[in-house]
Design a protein around this motif. Structure first.
Motif, short mmCIF file in Angstrom:
data_model
loop_
_atom_site.label_atom_id
_atom_site.label_comp_id
_atom_site.label_asym_id
_atom_site.label_seq_id
_atom_site.Cartn_x
_atom_site.Cartn_y
_atom_site.Cartn_z
N THR A 1246 -13.80 11.17 9.82
CA THR A 1246 -12.61 10.76 10.57
C THR A 1246 -12.58 11.50 11.90
OG1 THR A 1246 -11.51 10.60 8.45
CG2 THR A 1246 -10.12 10.41 10.38
N PRO A 1251 -10.75 7.54 13.43
CA PRO A 1251 -10.17 7.04 12.17
C PRO A 1251 -10.45 5.55 11.93
CG PRO A 1251 -8.47 7.47 13.82
CD PRO A 1251 -9.73 8.02 14.37
N ARG A 1252 -10.85 4.81 12.98
CA ARG A 1252 -11.03 3.37 12.79
C ARG A 1252 -12.49 3.00 12.54
NH1 ARG A 1252 -6.46 3.26 12.17
NH2 ARG A 1252 -7.33 2.33 10.31
N ALA A 1257 -14.26 3.94 6.75
CA ALA A 1257 -13.90 2.96 5.72
C ALA A 1257 -14.78 3.17 4.49
CB ALA A 1257 -14.08 1.55 6.26
N HIS A 1260 -13.68 6.19 2.59
CA HIS A 1260 -12.50 5.90 1.77
C HIS A 1260 -12.89 5.20 0.48
CE1 HIS A 1260 -9.08 7.20 4.09
NE2 HIS A 1260 -9.50 6.59 5.18
N GLN A 1278 -4.67 3.87 -2.79
CA GLN A 1278 -4.29 4.35 -1.46
C GLN A 1278 -5.53 4.40 -0.55
OE1 GLN A 1278 -2.23 7.99 -2.05
NE2 GLN A 1278 -2.09 8.45 0.13
N HIS A 1279 -6.63 4.98 -1.07
CA HIS A 1279 -7.84 5.10 -0.24
C HIS A 1279 -8.46 3.74 0.04
CE1 HIS A 1279 -8.42 9.36 0.38
NE2 HIS A 1279 -7.98 9.57 -0.83
N GLU A 1280 -8.51 2.88 -0.96
CA GLU A 1280 -9.15 1.59 -0.75
C GLU A 1280 -8.35 0.77 0.27
OE1 GLU A 1280 -12.06 -0.89 -0.56
OE2 GLU A 1280 -12.24 0.88 -1.81
N LYS A 1281 -7.02 0.93 0.25
CA LYS A 1281 -6.19 0.20 1.23
C LYS A 1281 -6.56 0.64 2.65
CE LYS A 1281 -1.94 -1.29 -1.04
NZ LYS A 1281 -1.33 -0.44 -2.08
N GLU A 1282 -6.70 1.95 2.82
CA GLU A 1282 -7.11 2.46 4.14
C GLU A 1282 -8.41 1.78 4.58
OE1 GLU A 1282 -5.99 5.00 6.20
OE2 GLU A 1282 -4.15 5.31 5.05
N THR A 1285 -7.93 -1.89 5.48
CA THR A 1285 -7.31 -2.07 6.80
C THR A 1285 -8.36 -1.94 7.90
OG1 THR A 1285 -5.55 -0.77 5.80
CG2 THR A 1285 -5.26 -1.41 8.10
N ILE A 1286 -9.21 -0.92 7.78
CA ILE A 1286 -10.23 -0.73 8.82
C ILE A 1286 -11.16 -1.94 8.88
CG2 ILE A 1286 -12.20 0.68 9.54
CD1 ILE A 1286 -10.82 3.08 8.28
#
Length: 1401
Positions: A1246, A1251-1252, A1257, A1260, A1278-1282, A1285-1286
């Motif tokens: 990160t 972070p993107r 990803a 995560h 929570q991690h997989e959602k992050e 999103t990326i």
């Protein structure tokens, strides 16, 4: 080389061209790594890459090029085909012979016809059952074979012949060799030579982590129960977040090294040499031996062998004892008198033979270790004898005793080089002599400084003395006789030898027949710089004035020239970009030169044309050479240049010159293209079209020709070393160039008057944003077609096709400062701005142009190369890990280390500074340790030998220890003589006798470091002590200790040091074990092997894995042929081979190749070199794929330990390593540990990728998988959602990655719901609830491996047999296509070529 890496689509995220060859992040290549991916096809013209261009920048000198083609670089047209033919010839099939030695069964030996008989001797001396014999001959049918005959020349020797080993009578020489060999066998497992840096031994620890050889261990263990036996917990200091950096694990103790004692003492007896009457009985020498059983014996070596005599320590009685045990071999004799010897010697030889050969083969150049344990000093007759003879090791093999180095160095250059076998022989001879010469020169330089060599001018003051030892001339790096007074005195005299060495390297690489340079080695030892040179025959008998027939001995006041020298140097002027120019001599006559004035030509008594003093081969660096009345371009001025430097010898690097010329070439093409487009636009109205089509359709040779120019810049070695990441460079250049081009559009048609266009300012490229160029590219309509047109402009002889296009070329040439008006050709005049050099009036115009060119180059360095380096670090295509790899990254882009301060300031101002923190930190520690090294150099010069260890430990305490008042321990009083003779003129150079060094304090040292940083690097360090520095810049003391030790050659005792104690200093004088020389020398290259390696890489990148593999195997054979078994380039070759084996599904083969690569990297580069760390990581992956999980973990932990020691935890590469460790731990179900590593990787990713980034990803996702295995679904979600999103934002909804992620989210949600239901059920019904069995899956090895491959940048892996078949079929299909293509022109490659050819970006 312009067609850098256009064959890789720009859209692939973080795919640097070396991806396949080397994982995505691995930018920190070896100097000779896939960086050199020059492609056979990619230059887009007809010729194949083996016609390596000798850097001819113009199409018009095709003929000259073909001539200089002999200079060692491939055939002119035969290209690859003929090479492959030759290779087949050279590898005649081997055959088997039987060997019968006395007392053993006959055994088979595989030999090749090229081998000499001597090589069979070597094999027998290494084999377990025959290793104790040295004095024997080989006989075939009763005829003795000549040692130096090649096997193919021996009549009657064929498959299955029986060779008899026949014992021969000894001579004194043979007896010595025998004793030496036995001693080597006894010491074969003892690492002390490696610690002492002797005989090209060096350390390797891999076998400790793999428990011996990797080959069979994989098959021994059963796969099933492997899970239970692994202890996965790493030591505390390896865990993420640990601040402890212990030193002791750097050298784990090898149980084999507790040597089994075979003898207590083996030494020459005091009764040597035998008196005359005994000589006539055949006594050669006497040995004194003490066996393990404490039996003292005296042994006679006689012509018939070894026997016990009746002498004792004090009485001489040479009569044979009874029984005398006469044996032909000393081992047989000792085995009879000492049972312990027999038992232990056999065991020792078993162990010796089991070790991997790479652990014991000598390296080509000595590698020194900066740490060592306390080694017991044992008696050793051979070592003692070696120390007092001036011979080098085995030199008694060579008739004539001392070697005539110059003759050897020059004769090897003169060997023929018409075809491949000849070139291999030649390169092998050159390499061998160079490595021997480097070893001899190093040894001599140490002897000079230690005071063991008599000066040739003993009457002069110490600094002015010169020495000759072993036919090598030594001089010290001081300004003798005010020779360099104008140029900066001692500072200039210190810089001159390395500049000279760079010159020797450059001329050596161009390799012009008939032009000779001196063997040159620069050694820094104990604070002195010693230059070692081979001696020109006859130079010592003459005065210098008489012998110099070309050049100047007084920096240009008097100058002479010579037609033969002009002719020879002219051949080098194009590859080295040196312009022929005229200067005035003292009589105001014009003299023509083709080099700098300092370059002297001397014809030796051997009739050879030598050039020496090549310190100004490359043009001066105006950023560090303020000249009155000269203004630098604004880019330089903005950065505060020009700056005052210590001396006036600051030169630009060859890599920079190459990059600049290439940059100008792009510019040239674009300007021509734009003008053509305008002409075309004007013409389109009329009906002149046919004319143009004619131009466009000129024979394709001319097309090839110009492209040849593009790839041309590639031939000097430094360039190949450069361009480790040429992609980015081209991108940058392109962006700049196109800016300039757009500006130039309006005024391009007006011929510029003073030879430079208005956009000159932009030419030097303000590359503000690396992307600018791309938009511009698109905005110029049809630039590509225009470029093709431009390419067709220049005919074969450089004559243009029609006057209009001639004008176009003329304008473009003027604009970029080319010296020719009809084709692109940029060269530099190295004498511009040299004080004392005067130019004739008629060349004033030319001189003005040259000055402008130099200013532009200086600006290019600041405004293009430094930003491009920083950009490469931002996108992780360059990943320096320590000082050495940082320096390499700078040098590859042509940036001198004196720019380090500028680079750091640039990083400091970069908006993305946080993502460059690792780079900044390494830069700061490099800057600080280099300043400390400068101070240490002068500090040591004042220390006498007896106080050396005290002085070194005191300096290190002041540098690193938190103890505020470090006090030096002066040597004990009883040894300090009261009556020092006041006046001793001929003291040895290293014999200062003052104790000023003892008064150094930490605060004073740090003040000096800060002022050195200011004056040398123009960089401000606001720190008064080591602790402030550590605090402010986040450095670690272990790193600083390693860097300063490596740079200055200090070797310290390996133990835990407490640098943070405020109560006592960290080191005592007992902790300093040794001080080694730091050696710089030329590295001769294996050119043919190198071309094969490059073509192999090219093939791999185009997806032809199998052909790539074959070519790289071929390269490996050729490398071995030239370099022997150990070399950095062989290491690169093995690494790539292993990777290919792995990708093609051959895991065991990958393992074996990678194991060799690791061993070689440890031995040749050092056990904690960044490359070695990388090799360990690759090996761990292949181990895992082979099911050796515990070994894989051990290797990864080792890599992590080394990385922590070298650069600390905060480094982008650490994220990759931690992801690897986390995945393997996940695979063995150590979930909590796994999470610690994966979450650390996530944090680092990160930070460094933003972070993107897709890497984040993936991180995560990996963390989510572990949480899933732990059934903690909320965290997993929570991690997989992050991650999701990326993916969604970066790749869009439709991308497969996004889809995969959303599927996984659904699955996790279901699992979470199921778990919740079960829980509720339990709450409701208490313990008798009917619980649904939940699926908790341990991850399958295949899935873990798949993730490992993804993070290590391995693109596809056939996991099943079916995939493997498909892959093979695909490869075959491609091959057939290629075959078809070959018959009727490679049709399928055509479209590729066009894109490749045009280096737009």
């Amino acid at each position: 080389m312009v067609s850098k890496t256009d064959d890789i689509p720009a859209s692939v995220p973080n795919c640097n061209p070396v991806d396949l060859a080397d994982e995505a992040g691995d930018g920190a290549q070896d100097s000779n790594e896939p960086s050199k991916t020059r492609l056979k096809e990619s230059c887009g013209c007809g010729h194949s890459a083996d016609t390596a261009m000798v850097n001819g920048d113009g199409a018009h000198e095709r003929t000259e090029e073909a001539e200089s083609k002999q200079d060692g670089n491939g055939e002119t047209d035969g290209g690859e085909e003929s090479n492959e033919q030759e290779v087949i010839v050279i590898q005649d099939t081997g055959f088997t012979v039987k060997i019968q030695a006395p007392g053993t069964e006959p055994f088979d030996l595989q030999v090749s016809p090229q081998e000499m008989v001597q090589e069979i001797h070597q094999v027998l001396m290494d084999r377990e059952d025959t290793c104790h014999r040295t004095c024997f001959s080989l006989q075939l049918d009763g005829n003795v074979l000549d040692n130096f005959a090649e096997l193919k020349s021996i009549e009657g020797l064929q498959e299955g012949s029986l060779l008899k080993v026949v014992e021969e009578p000894y001579t004194v020489r043979e007896a010595r060799i025998h004793v030496r060999h036995i001693r080597d066998l006894l010491k074969s497992l003892d690492p002390s030579d490696a610690y002492n840096g002797v005989d090209c031994n060096s350390l390797s620890f891999l076998s400790i982590f793999t428990d011996g050889d990797l080959g069979d261990s994989g098959k021994r263990k059963k796969k099933g129960n492997e899970m239970e036996q692994i202890d996965c917990t790493p030591p505390e200091h390896i865990l993420p977040g640990s601040k402890d950096r212990p030193l002791v694990p750097l050298q784990p103790q090898n149980k084999d090294w507790k040597p089994m004692q075979c003898l207590k003492v083996l030494t020459m007896s005091g009764w040597n040499p035998p008196p005359g009457n005994r000589k006539m009985h055949g006594d050669l020498m006497y040995l004194y031996i003490v066996t393990v059983e404490e039996r003292h014996v005296s042994v006679t070596a006689s012509t018939r062998g070894f026997y016990l005599n009746q002498s004792t320590t004090y009485t001489f009685n040479p009569k044979p004892a009874n029984p005398s045990f006469l044996s032909h071999s000393l081992v047989e004799l000792l085995s009879q008198i000492s049972p312990a010897f027999k038992k232990n010697f056999t065991a020792l030889q078993k162990k010796r033979v089991q070790r991997h050969p790479f652990e014991r083969i000598a390296t080509p150049f000595q590698v020194y270790s900066w740490t060592a344990p306390q080694v017991d000093h044992a008696m050793d007759c051979v070592r003692a004898e070696d120390a007092y003879t001036s011979r080098l090791g085995y030199e008694e093999h060579i008739p004539g005793q001392t070697r005539d180095w110059n003759e050897e160095l020059q004769t090897t250059r003169e060997l023929p080089r018409k075809n491949l076998p000849e070139r291999l022989l030649r390169e092998r001879a050159i390499f061998k002599v160079h490595s021997d010469f480097a070893a001899a020169a190093t040894r001599g330089a140490m002897a000079v400084i230690d005071g063991n060599v008599m000066a040739i001018n003993p009457g002069e003051e110490t600094r002015m003395q010169m020495f000759i030892w072993n036919n090598i001339f030594f001089s010290l790096g001081f300004d003798v006789r005010d020779h360099y007074r104008e140029l900066g005195g001692d500072a200039a005299a210190h810089a001159a030898p390395t500049n000279d060495l760079n010159g020797v390297r450059a001329y050596g690489a161009v390799d012009v027949e008939g032009l000779y340079t001196l063997g040159t080695v620069v050694v820094d030892y104990r604070g002195y710089r010693v230059t070692a040179q081979s001696i020109i025959p006859g130079i010592l008998e003459r005065e210098q004035e008489q012998s110099v027939i070309y050049g100047s001995i007084d920096f240009g006041k008097t100058v002479v020239s010579h037609s033969k020298y002009l002719e020879l140097l002219d051949k080098t002027s194009r590859p080295l970009k040196v312009q022929r120019h005229n200067v005035l001599n003292e009589k105001d006559d014009t003299v023509e030169l083709c080099s700098s004035v300092e370059c002297k030509g001397i014809i030796g008594n051997d009739g050879r044309h030598y050039i020496l003093d090549l310190l100004r081969t490359f043009p001066p660096d105006l950023n560090f050479l303020p000249v009155d009345g000269e203004e630098l371009p604004p880019e330089s001025k903005r950065q505060g240049f020009p700056r005052q430097h210590r001396h006036h010898l600051a030169c630009l690097r060859q890599e920079l010159i190459e990059a600049f010329v290439e940059h100008r070439y792009l510019l040239f093409m674009k300007m021509a293209a734009l003008q053509l487009m305008q002409q075309k636009a004007n013409k389109d109205a009329k009906t002149d079209l046919p004319a143009i089509t004619e131009t466009a359709g000129t024979p394709s040779e001319s097309n090839a020709d110009t492209t040849q120019t593009q790839t041309a810049a590639s031939d000097s070695p430094s360039v190949t070393e450069a361009s480790a990441d040429a992609t980015s460079q081209t991108e940058n250049n392109a962006s700049t160039a196109s800016e300039a081009a757009t500006d130039g559009e309006e005024n391009a048609s007006k011929p510029a008057t003073n030879g430079s266009l208005e956009p000159a300012a932009t030419q030097n490229g303000e590359c503000k944003s690396p992307l600018e160029g791309k938009e511009l590219e698109e905005s110029i309509p049809g630039l590509a077609q225009a470029k093709e047109l431009a390419e067709t402009l220049v005919g074969e002889d450089g004559s243009c096709i029609d006057p209009k296009s001639r004008e176009v070329v003329l304008n473009a040439c003027k604009a970029v400062g080319s010296i020719s008006n009809t084709s692109f050709d940029i060269r530099f005049n190295p004498d511009i701005f040299s004080p004392g050099v005067r130019f004739p009036d008629d060349s004033a115009d030319d001189v003005q142009k040259q000055k402008q060119l130099l200013k532009d180059t200086a600006a290019f360095l600041v405004s293009c190369q430094i930003p491009s380096l920083v950009k490469d670090c931002l996108d992780h295509s360059a990943l320096p890990m320590d000082g050495a790899t940082l320096t390499e990254a700078l040098h590859q882009r042509g940036i001198n280390v004196r720019y380090l301060g500028t680079v750091l300031e640039f990083v400091d101002k970069t908006p993305a500074k946080a993502q460059l923190e690792h780079f900044y930190r390494i830069g700061i520690s490099e800057l600080i340790t280099r300043c400390a090294k400068h101070i240490f150099k002068t500090y040591l010069q004042g220390v006498e030998l007896s106080a050396l260890s005290a002085a070194v430990s005191h300096f290190l305490n002041c540098f690193l220890s938190s103890f505020p008042d470090a006090v030096a321990h002066l040597p004990a009083d009883e040894l300090v003589s009261r009556r020092k003779s006041r006046k001793r003129r001929n003291r040895v150079p290293g014999g200062g006798d003052n104790t000023a060094w003892a008064s150094l304090t930490p605060s004073e040292l740090w003040k000096n470091i800060a002022s050195e940083a200011k004056s040398y690097y123009h960089f401000t360090i606001q720190c008064e002590s080591v602790d402030q520095v550590v605090e402010k810049y986040g450095l670690q003391k272990s790193t600083l200790l390693r860097e300063i030790s490596i740079k200055t050659g200090i070797q310290i005792l390996i133990k835990e040091y407490n640098f943070d104690s405020r109560h006592k200093p960290a080191l005592t004088e007992e902790d300093i074990l040794n001080i080694f020389p730091v050696v710089k020398h030329v590295n001769p290259k294996a050119s043919d092997a190198f071309h094969f390696f490059q073509s192999g890489q090219a093939k791999v990148q185009q997806g032809f894995l199998k052909e790539g593999c074959e070519l790289i195997n071929e390269a490996l054979n050729l490398f071995n042929n030239v370099y022997g078994a150990m070399h950095v380039e062989i290491c690169a070759c093995l690494r790539l081979l292993a990777r290919l084996n792995y990708i093609m599904g051959d895991h065991p083969e990958a393992l074996s190749n990678q194991q060799k690569a690791v061993l070689m990297s440890e031995r040749v580069l050092g056990i904690e070199h960044p490359n070695t760390i990388q090799e360990y990581m690759h090996l761990a992956l292949y181990c895992f794929a082979n099911g050796q999980l515990s070994t894989a973990l051990k290797l990864l932990y080792r890599a992590r330990y080394l990385m922590l020691l070298v650069c600390g935890e905060d480094h982008p590469e650490m994220a990759l390593l931690d992801s690897n460790i986390g995945l393997v731990l996940h695979g063995v179900m150590e979930y909590d540990l796994s999470l610690r590593f994966l979450e650390n990787a996530l944090t680092i990713n990160t930070k460094y990728h933003g972070p993107r980034s897709l890497k984040v990803a993936l991180s995560h996702h990996l963390v989510a998988r572990v949480y899933e295995s732990k059934a903690e679904f909320r965290s997993a979600l929570q991690h997989e959602k992050e991650g999701y999103t990326i993916y969604k934002n970066q790749m869009g909804e439709a991308h497969e990655k996004t889809k995969e992620s959303s599927e996984y989210l659904k699955y996790l949600t279901q699992q979470a719901v199921a778990l919740q239901r079960t829980m509720n059920e339990i709450y409701k019904n208490g313990s008798n609830a009917s619980i649904m069995p939940l699926k908790f899956t341990a991850p399958s090895m295949a899935s873990v491996l798949e993730q490992l491959n993804i993070i290590n940048g391995i693109i596809f892996i056939p996991l099943s047999q079916k995939d493997l078949e498909n892959l093979k079929a695909e490869v075959q299909r491609r091959q057939q296509l290629q075959e078809l293509g070959k018959l009727e022109e490679p049709a399928e490659d055509k479209p590729l070529e066009l894109e490749d050819k045009i280096p737009i970006d």
